[in-house]
Scaffold this motif. Structure first.
Motif: not given
Ligand code: GTP
Ligand code: MG
Length: 170
Positions: A16-32, A144-154
């Motif tokens: 539930x950390x958002x692995x699929x959401x990050x990949x989906x955001x990156x590959x398809x521009x989607x968030x669920x 390397x360290x990054x902070x992200x939001x799959x929800x906003x796309x940040x």
């Protein structure tokens, strides 16, 4: 001339950390908002171009639930890079991320690229992992360290672009 290559990338981390959401955001521009837990692993690809270099990322999005843990080595062995994801609102997931770093460093080829990702920064008010704690850990381990939001796309595209840049060009 344009050079092109393909590289395997694995995404690891607690449930539930958002692995699929990050990949989906990156590959398809989607968030669920109600992304289903991954069963086993999912495979997606995306091609990144910077300068004259075209890199096809072949991404294995693994399942974080405990019962799938034994499958992970199948995916991280032979991967050129690993994204190790935690949720900044869940301290336990940061501990799990550190365990993944340790395991991947021990089990894989020494040159595997590791990137630490703190996801869900849109929930800043629920933050349980200080930026500086994660960053200091990453510096110590030379990640390397990054902070992200799959929800906003940040910062999502930035993570994958950085990984692609770190990959050895073949
Ligand atoms: P497993 O497949 O079970 O390992 O989970 P996962 O790491 O793939 O997490 P997933 O992408 O399924 O996301 C879990 C939940 O968190 C879903 O309800 C998502 O909508 C939510 N989520 C993912 N990324 C973010 C984010 O950046 N911000 C917020 N607010 N929610 C997020
Ligand atoms: Mg998933």
């Amino acid at each position: 001339p344009t050079t092109s290559s393909a590289s395997k990338l694995v995404v690891l981390g607690y449930a539930s950390v958002g692995k699929s959401s990050l990949v989906l955001r990156f590959c398809k521009g989607l968030f669920y908002e109600y992304q289903e837990p991954t069963v086993g692993a999912a495979f997606l690809t995306q091609t990144i171009t910077f300068g004259t270099t075209e890199t096809k990322l072949e991404i294995w999005d693994t399942a974080g639930q405990e019962r799938y843990q034994s499958l992970a080595p199948m995916y991280y062995r032979g991967a050129a890079a690993a994204l190790i994801v935690f949720d900044i609102t869940n301290y336990e997931s940061f501990i799990k991320a550190k365990n993944w770093v340790k395991e991947v460093k021990q089990q894989s080829q020494s040159n595997e690229i590791l990137v630490l990702v703190g996801n869900k920064v849109d929930m800043e008010s629920d933050r349980k992992v200080d930026y500086s704690e994660a960053e200091n850990y990453a510096i110590e381990l030379n990640l390397a360290y990054f902070e992200t939001s799959a929800k906003s796309g940040y910062n999502v595209k930035e993570v994958f672009i950085e990984v692609a840049k770190m990959l050895p060009q073949t």
